[in-house]
Design a protein around this motif. Sequence first.
Motif, PDB file in Angstrom:
ATOM      1  N   ARG A  41      18.674 -56.076   8.628  1.00 16.27           N
ATOM      2  CA  ARG A  41      19.219 -57.402   8.330  1.00 16.27           C
ATOM      3  C   ARG A  41      18.959 -57.727   6.867  1.00 16.27           C
ATOM      4  O   ARG A  41      17.831 -57.615   6.390  1.00 16.27           O
ATOM      5  N   ARG A  42      20.022 -58.130   6.188  1.00 13.91           N
ATOM      6  CA  ARG A  42      19.910 -58.545   4.793  1.00 13.91           C
ATOM      7  C   ARG A  42      20.546 -59.919   4.671  1.00 13.91           C
ATOM      8  O   ARG A  42      21.771 -60.039   4.632  1.00 13.91           O
ATOM      9  N   GLY A  43      19.712 -60.920   4.653  1.00 16.63           N
ATOM     10  CA  GLY A  43      20.210 -62.291   4.640  1.00 16.63           C
ATOM     11  C   GLY A  43      20.876 -62.602   5.964  1.00 16.63           C
ATOM     12  O   GLY A  43      20.253 -62.470   7.017  1.00 16.63           O
ATOM     13  N   LEU A  44      22.152 -62.965   5.911  1.00 16.01           N
ATOM     14  CA  LEU A  44      22.886 -63.280   7.127  1.00 16.01           C
ATOM     15  C   LEU A  44      23.678 -62.084   7.641  1.00 16.01           C
ATOM     16  O   LEU A  44      24.394 -62.213   8.630  1.00 16.01           O
ATOM     17  N   ARG A  45      23.548 -60.944   6.965  1.00 16.76           N
ATOM     18  CA  ARG A  45      24.344 -59.783   7.325  1.00 16.76           C
ATOM     19  C   ARG A  45      23.487 -58.695   7.968  1.00 16.76           C
ATOM     20  O   ARG A  45      22.287 -58.599   7.721  1.00 16.76           O
ATOM     21  N   TYR A  46      24.153 -57.903   8.792  1.00 18.76           N
ATOM     22  CA  TYR A  46      23.530 -56.717   9.371  1.00 18.76           C
ATOM     23  C   TYR A  46      24.223 -55.512   8.766  1.00 18.76           C
ATOM     24  O   TYR A  46      25.448 -55.384   8.861  1.00 18.76           O
ATOM     25  N   ILE A  47      23.441 -54.638   8.172  1.00 22.98           N
ATOM     26  CA  ILE A  47      23.972 -53.480   7.461  1.00 22.98           C
ATOM     27  C   ILE A  47      23.521 -52.203   8.164  1.00 22.98           C
ATOM     28  O   ILE A  47      22.327 -52.020   8.413  1.00 22.98           O
ATOM     29  N   THR A  48      24.468 -51.330   8.474  1.00 22.41           N
ATOM     30  CA  THR A  48      24.164 -50.032   9.080  1.00 22.41           C
ATOM     31  C   THR A  48      24.362 -48.941   8.043  1.00 22.41           C
ATOM     32  O   THR A  48      25.413 -48.884   7.391  1.00 22.41           O
ATOM     33  N   ASP A  49      23.376 -48.089   7.912  1.00 24.50           N
ATOM     34  CA  ASP A  49      23.446 -47.037   6.896  1.00 24.50           C
ATOM     35  C   ASP A  49      22.622 -45.841   7.340  1.00 24.50           C
ATOM     36  O   ASP A  49      21.849 -45.909   8.305  1.00 24.50           O
ATOM     37  N   ASP A  50      22.825 -44.733   6.634  1.00 34.50           N
ATOM     38  CA  ASP A  50      22.059 -43.512   6.896  1.00 34.50           C
ATOM     39  C   ASP A  50      20.876 -43.444   5.926  1.00 34.50           C
ATOM     40  O   ASP A  50      21.023 -43.712   4.734  1.00 34.50           O
ATOM     41  N   TYR A  51      19.723 -43.039   6.461  1.00 29.25           N
ATOM     42  CA  TYR A  51      18.512 -42.907   5.654  1.00 29.25           C
ATOM     43  C   TYR A  51      17.942 -41.511   5.838  1.00 29.25           C
ATOM     44  O   TYR A  51      18.062 -40.911   6.923  1.00 29.25           O
ATOM     45  N   TRP A  52      17.304 -41.011   4.757  1.00 28.53           N
ATOM     46  CA  TRP A  52      16.786 -39.650   4.748  1.00 28.53           C
ATOM     47  C   TRP A  52      15.300 -39.631   4.451  1.00 28.53           C
ATOM     48  O   TRP A  52      14.798 -40.429   3.648  1.00 28.53           O
ATOM     49  N   GLY A  53      14.593 -38.691   5.098  1.00 26.05           N
ATOM     50  CA  GLY A  53      13.210 -38.444   4.770  1.00 26.05           C
ATOM     51  C   GLY A  53      13.097 -37.621   3.501  1.00 26.05           C
ATOM     52  O   GLY A  53      14.100 -37.158   2.949  1.00 26.05           O
ATOM     53  N   GLN A  54      11.858 -37.417   3.071  1.00 29.48           N
ATOM     54  CA  GLN A  54      11.627 -36.714   1.802  1.00 29.48           C
ATOM     55  C   GLN A  54      11.746 -35.202   1.954  1.00 29.48           C
ATOM     56  O   GLN A  54      11.846 -34.498   0.958  1.00 29.48           O
ATOM     57  N   GLY A  55      11.752 -34.729   3.181  1.00 28.55           N
ATOM     58  CA  GLY A  55      11.857 -33.295   3.418  1.00 28.55           C
ATOM     59  C   GLY A  55      10.498 -32.655   3.599  1.00 28.55           C
ATOM     60  O   GLY A  55       9.524 -33.024   2.938  1.00 28.55           O
ATOM     61  N   THR A  56      10.432 -31.709   4.501  1.00 28.55           N
ATOM     62  CA  THR A  56       9.192 -30.962   4.736  1.00 28.55           C
ATOM     63  C   THR A  56       9.531 -29.481   4.836  1.00 28.55           C
ATOM     64  O   THR A  56      10.493 -29.091   5.499  1.00 28.55           O
TER      65      THR A  56
END
Length: 123
Positions: free
Chosen positions: A102-117
């Motif tokens: 949630r960002r303010g009044l909006r809901y944002i869907t996105d892809d997130y990545w780890g740093q890698g192992t």
Amino acid sequence: QVQLVESGGGSVQTGGSPRLSCAASGGIVVITGMGWYRQAPGKERELVAEIGSGGDTNYADSVKGRFTISRDNAKNTVWLQMDSVKPEDTAVYYCNVRATVRRGLRYITDDYWGQGTQVTVST
């Protein structure tokens, strides 16, 4: 800000069973898809395994029957159990989640990545 913290991996011998984990945090409303990708030197990043919020899974043909992906929705955590690893499994493994924040009044869907192992399988 969504953060993914990966752990596990390292150097293992052929036939070993490393286990990777990835915990997501940071203002998450809901996570839909979670998955693991890998990238070997000189190759493109490829999907290893993915799991939906209902537990449905999908695996790359090269790891079917050897790797198992699982998740805990309450903990926003995904695991990759790697069994019977082979030298060709050597790669940097990345956690990926599709999360809604949630960002303010909006809901944002996105892809997130780890740093890698790094996972290195030796003969």
